[in-house]
Design a protein around this motif. Sequence first.
Motif, PDB file in Angstrom:
ATOM      1  N   SER A 197       0.830  -1.205   0.000  1.00 12.55           N
ATOM      2  CA  SER A 197       0.000   0.000   0.000  1.00 12.55           C
ATOM      3  C   SER A 197       0.863   1.252   0.000  1.00 12.55           C
ATOM      4  O   SER A 197       0.532   2.256  -0.647  1.00 12.55           O
ATOM      5  N   ALA A 198       1.991   1.204   0.735  1.00  9.81           N
ATOM      6  CA  ALA A 198       2.874   2.372   0.794  1.00  9.81           C
ATOM      7  C   ALA A 198       3.441   2.693  -0.586  1.00  9.81           C
ATOM      8  O   ALA A 198       3.526   3.862  -0.985  1.00  9.81           O
ATOM      9  N   THR A 199       3.818   1.651  -1.307  1.00  7.37           N
ATOM     10  CA  THR A 199       4.344   1.859  -2.664  1.00  7.37           C
ATOM     11  C   THR A 199       3.255   2.422  -3.578  1.00  7.37           C
ATOM     12  O   THR A 199       3.515   3.329  -4.383  1.00  7.37           O
ATOM     13  N   ILE A 200       2.036   1.904  -3.450  1.00  4.87           N
ATOM     14  CA  ILE A 200       0.925   2.398  -4.257  1.00  4.87           C
ATOM     15  C   ILE A 200       0.660   3.868  -3.936  1.00  4.87           C
ATOM     16  O   ILE A 200       0.391   4.675  -4.842  1.00  4.87           O
ATOM     17  N   ARG A 201       0.765   4.234  -2.645  1.00  2.00           N
ATOM     18  CA  ARG A 201       0.561   5.639  -2.269  1.00  2.00           C
ATOM     19  C   ARG A 201       1.601   6.530  -2.945  1.00  2.00           C
ATOM     20  O   ARG A 201       1.296   7.629  -3.412  1.00  2.00           O
ATOM     21  N   ASN A 202       2.835   6.056  -2.977  1.00  2.50           N
ATOM     22  CA  ASN A 202       3.889   6.825  -3.665  1.00  2.50           C
ATOM     23  C   ASN A 202       3.590   6.935  -5.160  1.00  2.50           C
ATOM     24  O   ASN A 202       3.785   7.991  -5.776  1.00  2.50           O
ATOM     25  N   ASP A 203       3.129   5.835  -5.747  1.00  2.00           N
ATOM     26  CA  ASP A 203       2.778   5.856  -7.169  1.00  2.00           C
ATOM     27  C   ASP A 203       1.641   6.848  -7.435  1.00  2.00           C
ATOM     28  O   ASP A 203       1.670   7.598  -8.411  1.00  2.00           O
ATOM     29  N   MET A 204       0.638   6.839  -6.557  1.00  2.00           N
ATOM     30  CA  MET A 204      -0.492   7.749  -6.723  1.00  2.00           C
ATOM     31  C   MET A 204      -0.059   9.203  -6.579  1.00  2.00           C
ATOM     32  O   MET A 204      -0.549  10.079  -7.291  1.00  2.00           O
ATOM     33  N   ALA A 205       0.886   9.449  -5.673  1.00  2.00           N
ATOM     34  CA  ALA A 205       1.405  10.814  -5.515  1.00  2.00           C
ATOM     35  C   ALA A 205       2.096  11.268  -6.797  1.00  2.00           C
ATOM     36  O   ALA A 205       1.956  12.425  -7.227  1.00  2.00           O
ATOM     37  N   ALA A 206       2.835  10.341  -7.425  1.00  2.00           N
ATOM     38  CA  ALA A 206       3.510  10.683  -8.681  1.00  2.00           C
ATOM     39  C   ALA A 206       2.490  10.926  -9.800  1.00  2.00           C
ATOM     40  O   ALA A 206       2.640  11.850 -10.605  1.00  2.00           O
ATOM     41  N   LEU A 207       1.450  10.105  -9.854  1.00  2.00           N
ATOM     42  CA  LEU A 207       0.407  10.291 -10.862  1.00  2.00           C
ATOM     43  C   LEU A 207      -0.308  11.632 -10.671  1.00  2.00           C
ATOM     44  O   LEU A 207      -0.629  12.324 -11.640  1.00  2.00           O
ATOM     45  N   GLU A 208      -0.508  11.989  -9.394  1.00  2.31           N
ATOM     46  CA  GLU A 208      -1.172  13.268  -9.113  1.00  2.31           C
ATOM     47  C   GLU A 208      -0.280  14.436  -9.517  1.00  2.31           C
ATOM     48  O   GLU A 208      -0.750  15.434 -10.064  1.00  2.31           O
ATOM     49  N   GLU A 209       1.007  14.290  -9.281  1.00  4.66           N
ATOM     50  CA  GLU A 209       1.951  15.353  -9.655  1.00  4.66           C
ATOM     51  C   GLU A 209       1.972  15.554 -11.167  1.00  4.66           C
ATOM     52  O   GLU A 209       2.154  16.670 -11.659  1.00  4.66           O
ATOM     53  N   GLU A 210       1.757  14.491 -11.920  1.00  2.00           N
ATOM     54  CA  GLU A 210       1.725  14.581 -13.378  1.00  2.00           C
ATOM     55  C   GLU A 210       0.370  15.044 -13.906  1.00  2.00           C
ATOM     56  O   GLU A 210       0.184  15.190 -15.116  1.00  2.00           O
ATOM     57  N   GLY A 211      -0.586  15.260 -13.004  1.00  4.38           N
ATOM     58  CA  GLY A 211      -1.898  15.732 -13.428  1.00  4.38           C
ATOM     59  C   GLY A 211      -2.788  14.650 -14.001  1.00  4.38           C
ATOM     60  O   GLY A 211      -3.757  14.955 -14.696  1.00  4.38           O
ATOM     61  N   LEU A 212      -2.493  13.386 -13.705  1.00  3.81           N
ATOM     62  CA  LEU A 212      -3.268  12.270 -14.246  1.00  3.81           C
ATOM     63  C   LEU A 212      -4.418  11.857 -13.336  1.00  3.81           C
ATOM     64  O   LEU A 212      -5.399  11.269 -13.800  1.00  3.81           O
ATOM     65  N   ILE A 213      -4.278  12.128 -12.032  1.00  6.80           N
ATOM     66  CA  ILE A 213      -5.355  11.888 -11.078  1.00  6.80           C
ATOM     67  C   ILE A 213      -5.440  13.092 -10.158  1.00  6.80           C
ATOM     68  O   ILE A 213      -4.505  13.908 -10.096  1.00  6.80           O
ATOM     69  N   THR A 214      -6.553  13.197  -9.453  1.00  5.02           N
ATOM     70  CA  THR A 214      -6.720  14.331  -8.541  1.00  5.02           C
ATOM     71  C   THR A 214      -7.610  13.924  -7.390  1.00  5.02           C
ATOM     72  O   THR A 214      -8.357  12.932  -7.485  1.00  5.02           O
ATOM     73  N   ALA A 215      -7.548  14.688  -6.293  1.00  2.66           N
ATOM     74  CA  ALA A 215      -8.404  14.444  -5.131  1.00  2.66           C
ATOM     75  C   ALA A 215      -9.609  15.379  -5.221  1.00  2.66           C
ATOM     76  O   ALA A 215      -9.441  16.602  -5.167  1.00  2.66           O
ATOM     77  N   PRO A 216     -10.810  14.839  -5.375  1.00  3.06           N
ATOM     78  CA  PRO A 216     -11.982  15.711  -5.491  1.00  3.06           C
ATOM     79  C   PRO A 216     -12.324  16.420  -4.183  1.00  3.06           C
ATOM     80  O   PRO A 216     -12.905  17.491  -4.179  1.00  3.06           O
ATOM     81  N   HIS A 217     -11.950  15.792  -3.059  1.00  7.91           N
ATOM     82  CA  HIS A 217     -12.200  16.372  -1.746  1.00  7.91           C
ATOM     83  C   HIS A 217     -10.932  16.205  -0.912  1.00  7.91           C
ATOM     84  O   HIS A 217      -9.852  15.946  -1.439  1.00  7.91           O
ATOM     85  N   THR A 218     -11.071  16.311   0.370  1.00  7.69           N
ATOM     86  CA  THR A 218      -9.898  16.140   1.243  1.00  7.69           C
ATOM     87  C   THR A 218      -9.656  14.669   1.578  1.00  7.69           C
ATOM     88  O   THR A 218      -8.719  14.346   2.306  1.00  7.69           O
ATOM     89  N   SER A 219     -10.494  13.770   1.063  1.00  6.54           N
ATOM     90  CA  SER A 219     -10.321  12.347   1.333  1.00  6.54           C
ATOM     91  C   SER A 219      -9.055  11.835   0.666  1.00  6.54           C
ATOM     92  O   SER A 219      -8.461  12.490  -0.183  1.00  6.54           O
ATOM     93  N   SER A 220      -8.664  10.636   1.040  1.00  4.69           N
ATOM     94  CA  SER A 220      -7.442  10.066   0.476  1.00  4.69           C
ATOM     95  C   SER A 220      -7.662   9.483  -0.919  1.00  4.69           C
ATOM     96  O   SER A 220      -6.714   9.139  -1.608  1.00  4.69           O
ATOM     97  N   GLY A 221      -8.932   9.336  -1.317  1.00  2.00           N
ATOM     98  CA  GLY A 221      -9.224   8.753  -2.620  1.00  2.00           C
ATOM     99  C   GLY A 221      -8.908   9.705  -3.760  1.00  2.00           C
ATOM    100  O   GLY A 221      -8.881  10.927  -3.600  1.00  2.00           O
ATOM    101  N   ARG A 222      -8.651   9.128  -4.931  1.00  2.00           N
ATOM    102  CA  ARG A 222      -8.323   9.913  -6.121  1.00  2.00           C
ATOM    103  C   ARG A 222      -9.231   9.487  -7.274  1.00  2.00           C
ATOM    104  O   ARG A 222      -9.712   8.360  -7.336  1.00  2.00           O
ATOM    105  N   ILE A 223      -9.416  10.415  -8.229  1.00  2.00           N
ATOM    106  CA  ILE A 223     -10.182  10.123  -9.434  1.00  2.00           C
ATOM    107  C   ILE A 223      -9.347  10.542 -10.639  1.00  2.00           C
ATOM    108  O   ILE A 223      -8.466  11.399 -10.528  1.00  2.00           O
ATOM    109  N   PRO A 224      -9.614   9.954 -11.807  1.00  6.78           N
ATOM    110  CA  PRO A 224      -8.834  10.342 -12.997  1.00  6.78           C
ATOM    111  C   PRO A 224      -9.187  11.757 -13.449  1.00  6.78           C
ATOM    112  O   PRO A 224     -10.317  12.218 -13.299  1.00  6.78           O
ATOM    113  N   THR A 225      -8.225  12.449 -14.012  1.00  9.92           N
ATOM    114  CA  THR A 225      -8.462  13.727 -14.679  1.00  9.92           C
ATOM    115  C   THR A 225      -8.701  13.459 -16.167  1.00  9.92           C
ATOM    116  O   THR A 225      -8.550  12.325 -16.644  1.00  9.92           O
TER     117      THR A 225
END
Length: 337
Positions: free
Chosen positions: A39-67
């Motif tokens: 899970s920790a590795t996936i969290r790092n991957d998701m952070a990288a995807l978010e930095e690239e603008g490929l996913i985003t957090a719609p709210h303050t929750s930890s979940g992400r959705i595609p852009t």
Amino acid sequence: MSEPRKLEVLRAIVEDYVHTREPVGSKALVDRHHLGVSSATIRNDMAALEEEGLITAPHTSSGRIPTDKGYRLFVDQLSAVKPLSAAERRAISVLLEGSTDLDDVLERTVRALAQLTNQVAVVQYPRSAAATVRHIEFVSLTGHQVLVVLILASGKVEQNVIDVGASLDDAALAGLRQIFLAGLHGVAVAGLAAAAARIPAGVPHTDQGPAGRLAQGLALLARSAREDRIVMAGTANLARSNNDFPLSIGPVLDALEEQVVLLRLLEAMAQDSLGMAVVIGRENPHDSLAEASVVASSYGPGETAKLGVVGPTRMDYPNTMSSVRAVAQYLSRILAG
């Protein structure tokens, strides 16, 4: 982060979000998908995807959705359009069989595509400027009224009632029909008005007035046949996706009602190597469709017209693309037959 794993994590997020409509967290990805990392590795991957603008957090929750950018990368990575199941192919065949003319074929086509995808289905009429005249019919009605019917080789039928300015018996009307049909059979719609205008000069003097009006009536039908039009079905499907349009569904419904927007978009959409054209969210040049996606494919002789679906960006792209392409192929075969 490795590129293959980044794409795998993005694919998993897209698939889960499309299926659940809920933001996707790292724990859910580990539980539902065999990604082979913690899970920790996936969290790092998701952070990288978010930095690239490929996913985003719609709210303050930890979940992400595609852009929109994330959906685009997901679609671009599809290496093939999967075939429909045997049951889906049978459903298309049943829905389209027995069609009698082009209007009926296109009406059945959009209903079939709307049912398959649960989206709004649209189909553009084949361009008729190059279509040729197959048949002409004149039917006497009451008084000076004549029903003029123009049938094109593409299967398109245009008809209208006109006043020919004089009473014509059945024999005179049949004679004029033969003259017009002989002069116009095989003529392209683009040149029909000019060709029809030359015919009245060659008929008996007593019939030249009605012949002139018949020529004008055929010219109007030719102009109508060349107009770009679309047929649509499944608007209620869009209304059921109201939650997928955070701002308002109104602009999308307005764009569907104003057909010129869709016609311009369909004409401008370029197909990829899979024979598909996909416009996602803000890639759309029309602001009214900035929260929607359009998936389309060409059909028919010369593939000059398109059919497709309009829906929210949270769309099952693989299945939608599969359905659109399959229906386009069925429609092409029907029109060719």
